[in-house]
Enzyme design. Sequence first.
Site, PDB file in Angstrom:
ATOM      1  N   HIS A  12     -36.118 -66.560  50.031  1.00 17.26           N
ATOM      2  CA  HIS A  12     -35.892 -65.297  50.768  1.00 17.26           C
ATOM      3  C   HIS A  12     -34.431 -64.838  50.668  1.00 17.26           C
ATOM      4  O   HIS A  12     -33.883 -64.276  51.611  1.00 17.26           O
ATOM      5  CB  HIS A  12     -36.289 -65.445  52.246  1.00 17.26           C
ATOM      6  CG  HIS A  12     -37.734 -65.764  52.470  1.00 17.26           C
ATOM      7  ND1 HIS A  12     -38.676 -64.805  52.726  1.00 17.26           N
ATOM      8  CD2 HIS A  12     -38.401 -66.946  52.467  1.00 17.26           C
ATOM      9  CE1 HIS A  12     -39.868 -65.376  52.881  1.00 17.26           C
ATOM     10  NE2 HIS A  12     -39.723 -66.679  52.727  1.00 17.26           N
ATOM     11  N   ASN A  31     -44.607 -63.722  57.332  1.00 16.48           N
ATOM     12  CA  ASN A  31     -44.698 -63.093  56.015  1.00 16.48           C
ATOM     13  C   ASN A  31     -45.636 -61.895  56.088  1.00 16.48           C
ATOM     14  O   ASN A  31     -46.308 -61.689  57.104  1.00 16.48           O
ATOM     15  CB  ASN A  31     -45.251 -64.086  54.993  1.00 16.48           C
ATOM     16  CG  ASN A  31     -44.190 -65.061  54.486  1.00 16.48           C
ATOM     17  OD1 ASN A  31     -42.993 -64.803  54.590  1.00 16.48           O
ATOM     18  ND2 ASN A  31     -44.633 -66.169  53.924  1.00 16.48           N
ATOM     19  N   HIS A  61     -35.377 -69.100  62.707  1.00 14.60           N
ATOM     20  CA  HIS A  61     -35.904 -70.460  62.798  1.00 14.60           C
ATOM     21  C   HIS A  61     -37.197 -70.443  63.613  1.00 14.60           C
ATOM     22  O   HIS A  61     -37.168 -70.053  64.785  1.00 14.60           O
ATOM     23  CB  HIS A  61     -34.856 -71.350  63.488  1.00 14.60           C
ATOM     24  CG  HIS A  61     -35.251 -72.785  63.604  1.00 14.60           C
ATOM     25  ND1 HIS A  61     -36.313 -73.324  62.920  1.00 14.60           N
ATOM     26  CD2 HIS A  61     -34.720 -73.801  64.326  1.00 14.60           C
ATOM     27  CE1 HIS A  61     -36.416 -74.601  63.229  1.00 14.60           C
ATOM     28  NE2 HIS A  61     -35.473 -74.915  64.078  1.00 14.60           N
TER      29      HIS A  61
END
Length: 713
Positions: free
Chosen positions: A72, A145, A336
Amino acid sequence: MKNLQDEKQRDLLQNKSDGTNKFLTTDQGVRINDDNNSLKAGERGPSLLEDFILREKITHFDHERIPERIVHARGSGAHGFFEVTNPIPELTKAGFLKEAGLKTPVFVRFSTVAGFRGSTDLARDVRGFAVKFYTQEGIYDLVGNNVPVFFIQDASKFPDLIHAVKPEPHNEIPQAASAHDTFWDFISLMPESMHMIMWAMSDRAIPRSYRMMEGFGVHTFRLINEANESVFVKFHWKPKLGTHAVVWDEALKISGKNPDFHRQDLWEAIDMGNFPEWELGVQIIPQADEHKYEFDLLDPTKIVPEELVPVKIIGRMVLNKNPDNFFAETEQVAFHPGHVVPGIDFTNDPLLQGRLFSYTDTQLSRLGSPNFHEIPINRSVAPVHNNQRDGHMRQEINKGRVSYHPNSLGGGCPFQAKIEEGGFSSFNERVDAHKVRERSESFADHFGQAKLFFNSQTPTEKSHIVKALRFELGKVETAAIRVRMLGLLSQVDMQLAEKVAEGLGTSVPPILETPINKGVSPENEMGNQEPRSIESSVKSSDALSMIKNPTNTPTIASRKVAILCADGVSAASVMNMKNILLKEDAKGFVIAKNLGSVVTDEGGAIPVDFSLLTTSSVLFDAVYIPHSEGLNDLAKNDDVLEFLNDAYKHCKVIGADGQAIGVLSETPFASKLNNDDSGIILYSDPATETFALDFINAMASHRIWEREENLYN
Ligand code: HDD
């Protein structure tokens, strides 16, 4: 509960700096008198070591780069807010989900996965969709995603997957592409990837815009309420503009014409006040239903079909502010999945469990210190007090002599919070098991949902998947890898495999030769488990198709129309179209041979937005040729004809009124023009409102797929 919408912006203000009307200084605040010449012994002599201004400037420059994200790396971010519309306090105690109307600031980063930081936006790839909520109870990150499943079931395979998809290590080729041997070698030996492969080969992997993508939390998470009762949850982002893609040939061309296509699209939309918006939906699965389905909720290669558990909309997210500084915000933001707040918890999904380790770890090398939470974009708006101390680049000045707990010298502070005071407590799940390196039998189905996905696609979408696979596997040099892939594809759908095989000039191998039917073959070392196919109880799901997607309400908001002009163009036609587009929040751009302006039939001048040299049809959603007396230069210009041909090939709406219709008869597709093409809008009367309305209505269908060669007709 306080409305936090602007709280993060206020917090960031402390770190913002603006040099307008200020003196140039060194990092130490000393005013600089000459920034153009280093200190030398004589005007032609050597530079002097004592030149602290030169040394500081060059040293800082030498250390400007930080390691890019291992995955990413290429991304774009924006600020905004999340607003609760339908609170769910009965399901979660998370404060930011409990009260209707409550707004929480967010920072979102969209990304591709495989490419380096400077790679193209239009790679065939999964897109990251990471949202940081600055809640009153701390940071909550939903790191998802635009595809609801993943390639692998266990985090231990993640480094292998990424090594396989990244450019090959000996020559670092190819950039931002999965179309190469190492990726398909790995995939052909990992049948669990087949569901995700279907998504990655679909048009989901080439979105029209970040603003037109769905987002998914992927894993099953838990919600926990005040009574410490838990339900399972899947998170969904549903875009207000619908879910749309470009076509593959277009993606390849955009990569050359404007590799920043998605980045620029997001930036401009926000700049122009077309704020991107998504609804947040949840699928709630009661604890009692944990084992109800033919798939395992802990398996990240599976969705929960919306036909089994509907998506309940609980809020909306609006992105309304571009970052001030790419590095400080978009590059330094650290997401995270382990950043959760009371009321949200993890499940035992083995992919999620591994992620919980990886994300902090990666920030240590990327951002260089355990103090990355102090970087302004990562800083919580909820107060932070603990006994963590020191480390590189520590900003906070902790007062007092106490940095341990328990203590009496500091009065026991900072003190622990009871659960009723907002203290985080994990879901009290009972775990009673042997320590094993095994995969659950319930994870063994690798084909059931790949089939469900494929069967849910329209013929156009199936055709695109075949063509994507022909392209990707066509770039694979090792014949055995292609054959293995065809074997796996035949387990999803025989016709799919045959059509791909045809494009590769080969045939589908007999089933017995494919790894799946050999069970634990030497090539398939997945331990105790023999891959199998369990038929999905849902046979077809519209939510999985982009074309049938229930979220796609017709709109042309924020779409771009190319208006091809030359001298003599009808001012009335151009203004008519521009005005109607504006009413729909879309925009027309005047394109001509040269920059400057074109002279209209009324003798006025219309400014040109782009010359044919600086833009291309692939950067627009539709093309319009306004009327002009007689056939103007357009019909003789090869660039114009290529522009129109690409628009036709990419299934875009093309409109012409008055004598401009004649330009189309010069195009390579002139012989294909017929009345059945709902995307060719021709009106012999110039500048009519009905024409412009027909044009925008056709545009609202996104693309005219009937024009394409369809392998499933
Ligand atoms: Fe990951 C970044 C999403 C599996 C390890 N991941 C990263 C980003 C997104 C995701 C959106 C970019 C965040 C940003 O914009 O900064 N990752 C996912 C999803 C996964 C997933 C949806 C599966 C469901 N990831 C995954 C696994 C691992 C990682 C299994 C490791 C075991 N991911 C990382 C990372 C990254 C990352 C190496 C790179 C940069 C970063 O974290 O901050 O730690």
